[in-house]
Write a protein that holds these residues in place. Structure first.
Motif, PDB file in Angstrom:
ATOM      1  N   ASP A   1       6.895  15.630   4.281  1.00 25.09           N
ATOM      2  CA  ASP A   1       6.093  16.661   4.909  1.00 25.09           C
ATOM      3  C   ASP A   1       5.340  16.086   6.112  1.00 25.09           C
ATOM      4  OD1 ASP A   1       3.169  18.118   4.935  1.00 25.09           O
ATOM      5  OD2 ASP A   1       4.767  19.522   4.429  1.00 25.09           O
ATOM      6  N   ALA A   2       5.109  16.914   7.117  1.00 20.64           N
ATOM      7  CA  ALA A   2       4.429  16.459   8.333  1.00 20.64           C
ATOM      8  C   ALA A   2       3.015  15.962   8.054  1.00 20.64           C
ATOM      9  CB  ALA A   2       4.380  17.598   9.354  1.00 20.64           C
ATOM     10  N   HIS A   3       2.416  16.383   6.932  1.00 23.02           N
ATOM     11  CA  HIS A   3       1.048  15.982   6.620  1.00 23.02           C
ATOM     12  C   HIS A   3       0.986  14.698   5.795  1.00 23.02           C
ATOM     13  CE1 HIS A   3       0.927  20.416   7.241  1.00 23.02           C
ATOM     14  NE2 HIS A   3      -0.143  20.106   7.941  1.00 23.02           N
ATOM     15  N   ALA A   4       2.117  14.177   5.368  1.00 22.28           N
ATOM     16  CA  ALA A   4       2.136  12.940   4.596  1.00 22.28           C
ATOM     17  C   ALA A   4       1.811  11.756   5.493  1.00 22.28           C
ATOM     18  CB  ALA A   4       3.504  12.737   3.947  1.00 22.28           C
ATOM     19  N   GLN A   5       1.330  10.666   4.894  1.00 19.32           N
ATOM     20  CA  GLN A   5       1.033   9.472   5.688  1.00 19.32           C
ATOM     21  C   GLN A   5       2.308   8.953   6.342  1.00 19.32           C
ATOM     22  OE1 GLN A   5      -1.249   6.429   3.703  1.00 19.32           O
ATOM     23  NE2 GLN A   5      -0.877   4.920   5.309  1.00 19.32           N
ATOM     24  N   TYR A   6       2.201   8.585   7.599  1.00 19.29           N
ATOM     25  CA  TYR A   6       3.371   8.162   8.382  1.00 19.29           C
ATOM     26  C   TYR A   6       4.166   7.073   7.673  1.00 19.29           C
ATOM     27  CZ  TYR A   6       5.979   5.553  11.899  1.00 19.29           C
ATOM     28  OH  TYR A   6       6.969   4.877  12.566  1.00 19.29           O
ATOM     29  N   GLU A   7       3.495   6.089   7.120  1.00 23.79           N
ATOM     30  CA  GLU A   7       4.185   4.914   6.577  1.00 23.79           C
ATOM     31  C   GLU A   7       5.038   5.227   5.359  1.00 23.79           C
ATOM     32  OE1 GLU A   7       1.278   3.383   9.359  1.00 23.79           O
ATOM     33  OE2 GLU A   7       1.050   4.827   7.705  1.00 23.79           O
ATOM     34  N   ILE A   8       4.720   6.276   4.607  1.00 22.87           N
ATOM     35  CA  ILE A   8       5.609   6.669   3.508  1.00 22.87           C
ATOM     36  C   ILE A   8       6.568   7.760   3.982  1.00 22.87           C
ATOM     37  CG2 ILE A   8       4.124   8.463   2.473  1.00 22.87           C
ATOM     38  CD1 ILE A   8       4.996   7.321  -0.289  1.00 22.87           C
TER      39      ILE A   8
ATOM     40  N   PHE B   1       0.823  -1.215   0.000  1.00 21.21           N
ATOM     41  CA  PHE B   1       0.000   0.000   0.000  1.00 21.21           C
ATOM     42  C   PHE B   1       0.858   1.267   0.000  1.00 21.21           C
ATOM     43  CE2 PHE B   1       0.592  -0.497   4.571  1.00 21.21           C
ATOM     44  CZ  PHE B   1       0.619   0.791   5.066  1.00 21.21           C
ATOM     45  N   VAL B   2       2.062   1.197   0.551  1.00 23.29           N
ATOM     46  CA  VAL B   2       2.991   2.327   0.471  1.00 23.29           C
ATOM     47  C   VAL B   2       3.528   2.452  -0.951  1.00 23.29           C
ATOM     48  CG1 VAL B   2       5.171   3.288   1.316  1.00 23.29           C
ATOM     49  CG2 VAL B   2       3.615   2.141   2.904  1.00 23.29           C
ATOM     50  N   ALA B   3       3.820   1.307  -1.564  1.00 21.03           N
ATOM     51  CA  ALA B   3       4.315   1.317  -2.949  1.00 21.03           C
ATOM     52  C   ALA B   3       3.300   1.949  -3.893  1.00 21.03           C
ATOM     53  CB  ALA B   3       4.628  -0.110  -3.396  1.00 21.03           C
ATOM     54  N   ARG B   4       2.011   1.750  -3.624  1.00 25.81           N
ATOM     55  CA  ARG B   4       0.983   2.301  -4.513  1.00 25.81           C
ATOM     56  C   ARG B   4       0.910   3.823  -4.388  1.00 25.81           C
ATOM     57  NH1 ARG B   4       2.659  -1.025  -6.334  1.00 25.81           N
ATOM     58  NH2 ARG B   4       2.003  -3.218  -6.385  1.00 25.81           N
ATOM     59  N   GLN B   5       1.232   4.367  -3.222  1.00 22.10           N
ATOM     60  CA  GLN B   5       1.363   5.828  -3.090  1.00 22.10           C
ATOM     61  C   GLN B   5       2.629   6.302  -3.789  1.00 22.10           C
ATOM     62  OE1 GLN B   5       1.272   6.523   1.235  1.00 22.10           O
ATOM     63  NE2 GLN B   5      -0.571   7.723   0.906  1.00 22.10           N
ATOM     64  N   TRP B   6       3.703   5.593  -3.560  1.00 15.93           N
ATOM     65  CA  TRP B   6       5.028   5.968  -4.067  1.00 15.93           C
ATOM     66  C   TRP B   6       5.033   6.012  -5.594  1.00 15.93           C
ATOM     67  CZ3 TRP B   6       9.519   4.594  -0.492  1.00 15.93           C
ATOM     68  CH2 TRP B   6      10.749   5.013  -1.012  1.00 15.93           C
ATOM     69  N   ILE B   7       4.376   5.058  -6.225  1.00 13.42           N
ATOM     70  CA  ILE B   7       4.443   4.930  -7.684  1.00 13.42           C
ATOM     71  C   ILE B   7       3.721   6.082  -8.385  1.00 13.42           C
ATOM     72  CG2 ILE B   7       2.325   3.607  -8.171  1.00 13.42           C
ATOM     73  CD1 ILE B   7       5.876   2.796  -9.476  1.00 13.42           C
ATOM     74  N   ARG B   8       2.953   6.871  -7.618  1.00 17.99           N
ATOM     75  CA  ARG B   8       2.326   8.051  -8.201  1.00 17.99           C
ATOM     76  C   ARG B   8       3.368   9.050  -8.700  1.00 17.99           C
ATOM     77  NH1 ARG B   8      -1.508   8.533 -10.531  1.00 17.99           N
ATOM     78  NH2 ARG B   8      -1.991  10.651  -9.867  1.00 17.99           N
ATOM     79  N   HIS B   9       4.583   8.953  -8.179  1.00 18.96           N
ATOM     80  CA  HIS B   9       5.676   9.814  -8.649  1.00 18.96           C
ATOM     81  C   HIS B   9       6.265   9.130  -9.890  1.00 18.96           C
ATOM     82  CE1 HIS B   9       5.614  12.341  -5.004  1.00 18.96           C
ATOM     83  NE2 HIS B   9       5.149  11.236  -4.454  1.00 18.96           N
ATOM     84  N   ARG B  10       5.770   9.514 -11.031  1.00 16.34           N
ATOM     85  CA  ARG B  10       6.022   8.765 -12.261  1.00 16.34           C
ATOM     86  C   ARG B  10       7.314   9.152 -12.971  1.00 16.34           C
ATOM     87  NH1 ARG B  10       0.822  10.388 -12.096  1.00 16.34           N
ATOM     88  NH2 ARG B  10       1.098  12.024 -13.638  1.00 16.34           N
ATOM     89  N   THR B  11       8.081  10.049 -12.376  1.00 14.50           N
ATOM     90  CA  THR B  11       9.298  10.538 -13.033  1.00 14.50           C
ATOM     91  C   THR B  11      10.521   9.761 -12.566  1.00 14.50           C
ATOM     92  OG1 THR B  11       9.330  12.247 -11.325  1.00 14.50           O
ATOM     93  CG2 THR B  11       8.451  12.863 -13.479  1.00 14.50           C
TER      94      THR B  11
END
Length: 309
Positions: A230-237, A105-115
């Motif tokens: 950033d402090a507002h990002a989900q803790y796990e990422i 589930f962290v990888a699915r957030q991370w992969i949004r950075h497509r560059t």
């Protein structure tokens, strides 16, 4: 355990074989090379390779030969100018390749950075390990009543215990079924057809761990870190981003210092926000009603002015 004894032996062997090179070398990054930095309960980040350093950024900006270094002070001043004025291409001259072990589930957030360039562990070819992210009780919280995509108040001790039992039980049960489906041996010891791995994986939960190689240039890495550290990002990422920040600070200290000052520690104001600030500096008492901003805009504007973070 983030790193197995076999993986640690491989890391030790790689670090024991230094090689001569004519490439630019960052001593700070050399100290991190191949080492695994533990993240969460089973995850890690480690540097596999990198290219460039602070001087490479200046060399590209000046389009010069050789090191491109006039002096440390001049280089730092140039880098801060580039960061301040959003000149991004010189930062693209530095790259890093990371090996990351992280929950799906962290990888699915991370992969949004497509560059970036990504190659992930194949669950069609290989069998996934029985490793799941189970949060610490302190990280279990209710849905935020202010932010639709964030956490609110921490769960009570009893509720945390109940949730943890569900998470652990579901993870164990789905992995047992996964093993049962791919096995070519029946419970009574006879032979049976095992389900293809590419199908059996569909039943696994999103907290199972995956791994990938992730290669990105410094400009796009800074964009990732600005959002995810950033402090507002989900803790796990965010904990992965925090670990990467420490590596980047050692790799390109001047560039990271400018990034920390202008991006992480700075703020961007809208035209309305800037006008309100000017009015305040002149002594005017500006309110949301007289600002021309919506309630959401005003709340964020107040956060920029008053939030120490």
């Amino acid at each position: 355990m983030p790193v197995t004894p076999e993986q640690q032996a491989e890391i030790d062997a790689l670090r024991a074989q230094p090689r001569q090179t004519l490439r630019a070398v960052s001593e700070g990054m050399e100290a991190h090379l191949y080492k695994a930095i533990p993240v969460l309960d089973h995850g890690f980040v480690r540097v596999i390779d990198y290219m460039g350093d602070d001087a490479a950024i200046c060399q590209a900006a000046r389009v010069s030969y050789g090191k491109g270094t006039k002096s440390v002070q001049n280089d730092e001043g140039l880098i801060r100018y580039l960061m301040r004025h959003w000149h991004s291409t010189p930062f693209e001259m530095c790259e890093v390749k990371l090996h990351v072990k992280l929950p799906v589930f962290v990888a699915r957030q991370w992969i949004r950075h497509r560059t970036a360039n990504v190659n992930e562990y194949s669950a069609r070819y290989s069998i996934l390990d029985r490793e799941f992210y189970i949060p610490e009780p302190s990280q279990l919280a209710a849905q935020s009543v202010v932010n639709n995509q964030g956490r609110g108040a921490a769960l009570t001790a009893d509720e945390s215990a109940r949730v943890l039992e569900i998470l652990k039980g579901d993870a164990a049960r789905t992995y047992d079924h996964y093993e049962e489906m791919i096995s070519d041996t029946s419970p009574d010891g006879g032979a049976k057809q095992g389900l293809a791995r590419e199908l059996a994986r569909m039943n696994l939960p999103a907290n199972i761990y995956t791994q990938w190689y992730w290669k990105v240039d410094l400009h796009n890495l800074f964009h990732f870190l600005r959002l995810r550290a950033d402090a507002h990002a989900q803790y796990e990422i965010r904990v992965y981003a925090d670990a990467i920040c420490k590596v980047v600070a050692d790799w390109v200290p001047a560039a990271y210092g400018a990034f920390e000052d202008y991006r992480m520690g700075g703020a961007v104001l809208s035209a309305k926000g800037l006008e309100c600030l000017r009015r305040m500096l002149k002594g005017e008492a500006v309110t949301q009603e007289t600002s021309g901003m919506s309630k959401g805009e005003w709340r964020e504007f107040e956060g920029v002015l008053n939030d120490p973070a």
